[in-house]
Design an enzyme around this catalytic site. Sequence first.
Site, PDB file in Angstrom:
ATOM      1  N   TRP A   1      12.381  13.314  -5.434  1.00 24.02           N
ATOM      2  CA  TRP A   1      12.899  12.240  -6.273  1.00 24.02           C
ATOM      3  C   TRP A   1      13.169  12.734  -7.693  1.00 24.02           C
ATOM      4  O   TRP A   1      13.277  11.953  -8.616  1.00 24.02           O
ATOM      5  CB  TRP A   1      11.901  11.085  -6.320  1.00 24.02           C
TER       6      TRP A   1
ATOM      7  N   HIS B   1      12.956  -0.345  -0.836  1.00 20.90           N
ATOM      8  CA  HIS B   1      12.227   0.665  -0.086  1.00 20.90           C
ATOM      9  C   HIS B   1      12.543   0.444   1.389  1.00 20.90           C
ATOM     10  O   HIS B   1      12.625  -0.690   1.853  1.00 20.90           O
ATOM     11  CB  HIS B   1      10.725   0.573  -0.338  1.00 20.90           C
TER      12      HIS B   1
ATOM     13  N   ASP C   1       5.830   3.724   8.261  1.00 17.62           N
ATOM     14  CA  ASP C   1       6.518   4.193   7.051  1.00 17.62           C
ATOM     15  C   ASP C   1       6.262   5.683   6.887  1.00 17.62           C
ATOM     16  O   ASP C   1       5.127   6.103   6.679  1.00 17.62           O
ATOM     17  CB  ASP C   1       6.005   3.419   5.832  1.00 17.62           C
TER      18      ASP C   1
ATOM     19  N   ASN D   1       4.260  -8.638  -0.878  1.00 18.34           N
ATOM     20  CA  ASN D   1       3.816  -9.969  -1.295  1.00 18.34           C
ATOM     21  C   ASN D   1       2.785  -9.968  -2.407  1.00 18.34           C
ATOM     22  O   ASN D   1       2.043 -10.935  -2.569  1.00 18.34           O
ATOM     23  CB  ASN D   1       3.255 -10.747  -0.098  1.00 18.34           C
TER      24      ASN D   1
ATOM     25  N   ASP E   1       1.716 -10.116  -6.454  1.00 15.72           N
ATOM     26  CA  ASP E   1       2.258 -10.747  -7.655  1.00 15.72           C
ATOM     27  C   ASP E   1       2.419  -9.698  -8.748  1.00 15.72           C
ATOM     28  O   ASP E   1       1.678  -8.709  -8.799  1.00 15.72           O
ATOM     29  CB  ASP E   1       1.326 -11.855  -8.156  1.00 15.72           C
TER      30      ASP E   1
ATOM     31  N   GLU F   1       7.923 -18.568   0.066  1.00 14.31           N
ATOM     32  CA  GLU F   1       7.375 -18.327  -1.278  1.00 14.31           C
ATOM     33  C   GLU F   1       6.894 -19.634  -1.897  1.00 14.31           C
ATOM     34  O   GLU F   1       7.606 -20.639  -1.906  1.00 14.31           O
ATOM     35  CB  GLU F   1       8.430 -17.687  -2.176  1.00 14.31           C
TER      36      GLU F   1
ATOM     37  N   GLU G   1       1.514 -19.241   1.975  1.00 11.49           N
ATOM     38  CA  GLU G   1       1.821 -17.985   1.282  1.00 11.49           C
ATOM     39  C   GLU G   1       0.810 -17.708   0.178  1.00 11.49           C
ATOM     40  O   GLU G   1       0.332 -16.587   0.013  1.00 11.49           O
ATOM     41  CB  GLU G   1       3.242 -18.049   0.706  1.00 11.49           C
TER      42      GLU G   1
END
Length: 811
Positions: free
Chosen positions: A337, A431, A454, A494, A496, A543, A548
């Site tokens: 990167w 991503h 992943d 998810n 914050d 959301e 949630e």
Amino acid sequence: MMDSSRSDMGRWGGNPLQPPATPSPEPDRVWDRNRDRDRRRGGGARSFWARCCGCCSCRNREDDDWGPEPSGSRNRGSSSWNRRPESRGSGVNAAGDGTVREGMLVVTRVDLLGSRSDQNRRDHHTDEFEYDELIVRRGQPFYLVLFLNRPYESSDRMALELLIGNNPEVGKGTHVIIPVDKGSSGGWKAHVTKASGQNLNLRVHTSPSAIIGKFQFTVRTRCEAGEFQLPLDPRNEIYILFNPWCPEDIVYVDHEDWRQEYVLNESGRIYYGTEAQIGERTWNYGQFDHGVLDACLYILDRRGMPYGGRGDPVSVSRVISAMVNSLDDNGVLIGNWSGDYSRGTNPSAWVGSVEILLSYLRTGYSVPYGQCWVFAGVTTTVLRCLGLATRTVTNFNSAHDTDTSLTMDIYFDENMKPLEHLNHDSVWNFHVWNDCWMKRPDLPSGFDGWQVVDATPQETSSGIFCCGPCSVESIKNGLVYMKYDTPFIFAEVNSDKVYWQRQEDGSFKIVYVEEKAIGTLIVTKAISSNMREDITHTYKHPEGSEAERKAVETAAAHGSKPNVYASRDSTEDVAMQVEAQDAVMGQDLTVSVVLTNRGSNHRTVKLHLYLSVTYYTGVTGSIFKESKKEVALAPGASDRMTMPVAYKEYQPHLVDQGAMLLNVSGHVKESGQVLAKQHTFRVRTPDLSLTLLGAAVVGQECEVQIIFKNPLPITLTKVVFRLEGSGLQRPKVLNVGDIGGNETVTLRQTFVPVRPGPRQLIASLDSPQLSQVHGVIQVDVAPASGGGAFSEAGGDSRSGESIPMASRGGA
């Protein structure tokens, strides 16, 4: 240029090319210390036929059916009865001297019916593989024909053997013995379907939990005249894969359209950019191209994965996630990167997985370079090739949590200017990872289905750079204690975003929590179309909903800052919205901030804008432009603050993806409300225009025209085109030299289709001044006039060829 104070770039950019690690000659010995258990228990003293089936396990009435021991034979416990078949050559008898006596049942030849046009390959959905060996999916029968030296008699005994690895053992499933017409053993069985003269037709059932891989095949016979063993022959090797068509296989998928898309589709769409400016590129997965299946199995060998574990999709997918990146195991791709790709290929220049996997198979060296969509594209190829239903998934505004807090923590000074030396958490513009479908017998019920895998190396898992498989259902409900790597993936989709401001005493206080900033959109290619499908709902409850919020709080309670929400306080009556003009590379642009007073009192807002370039991984450069303004807002009023950005201002700072980050912070004088927002946007790159010149027919030369206009006022140097398409064109690299500022060029290339049907031909352009330029065209290939479905005339795979331009035009 970019500020390199953050560690993210150097960690990947400094990864050197590693020589291939010497593969373990016997992976089972490396991984399994109990390999000699059967011998210690005396298992090695049992004859082949005793191990073959229960009816032959002891000297009883059934055993007497064999008749007298062949003349000159050894004891049942002798090595000749248990020897592994020799390689291609003469058969062996019970005495082990290679003599074939009169009356012995000798297998003179085997036809596995493994060609692409045979029924086996069609029934097993493996007819697209560019291989002539038998490729079957486990848990499903296949047919073969044995050619004998005499007719098969009812008193003859016969068993088929499948062997894999350097130390095959029955107890580990690496040495499979299938008695013909003697019932089932662990799902394996074989029956005679037709005996005609000296030919014997067999139907063979494989176990739905069989090891996947490339098996050697042999046949043993026994009669009164002696025992015969067919020597091993590379032409008789059998590939066994996972089977999403088999209800007894734990990778079973109960939707035919899903299987067509997620197992058999050789190309797909990968999405990138930002949520507001989504880009898409076509990727050639090429899982059926010749050599790719061998490359996929080689990956398992390089890891030293025990053969006995290769029937478990959980273990296989976890090994693949580790091996597709090169960190700690010399895997397939070197991540980079840094922006410097001079020692390899710019990740944006790849158009598919085939060139990467074949290079790794051919050389044993890790291939430079990859970023998340390349890792994901290669992972899709490998898992689909092995038989796992897999899709490539893009998560926009994807968080990288570095301290297991399960929140994205962003630190500012007293004036709300970002403190980059403290901002170790980052939010990637996007991503890309993978979902693969399987049951999870290692988890409680309710967690089957899609699992995240992943291969991008971000954090270690149990000391290894791998991630998953992780149940999407556990992510959705914040059950971060479920294996594997659920906390990390939950934070990506998810968590914050928590804004911390430094106070006068040096401490930090939460001034703003942005609850809808992470995982704002999760997408994949739709089934049976090139449209984009929103799958956010599979990862998250709506959301702001009670479910949630409960998932977030459940996850945060298991993080390193379980009380993070206790210190929140703020009155919010001023709303802020950030907009960026959609612009093409080379154009000027404008960014805007709109403030709205939703309260009944007058408000005064001090606003500060900071603009910097950013890698898509959230690693930012130094601020190159900023603006301040004080805005007065009457009750219910709105106002807009704009900041023009000229091409000459941003061009010197641009990095990969052409992305910029706008940090906006504000303070409401009257209420103390803090406003904070990070907005990422990008300048778009042009597409390549591809046109097919004439009809496409298997085995016949076809021509494609590629047109490109340089959008920049500067010369592009060292321009390289790539061209690739499964069934059309093996990976091809074309060096075209320089392209002048605002110049239009036309390039023509020929290719020879090798498989009929709808195909995708994909091209890319890369130069040090401009990357992320792609184009695709669908090519409907007609069968050869002779009716053959395949042609041996492969597409040209020359690399580094210098190509003259067909024409050049001005702007």
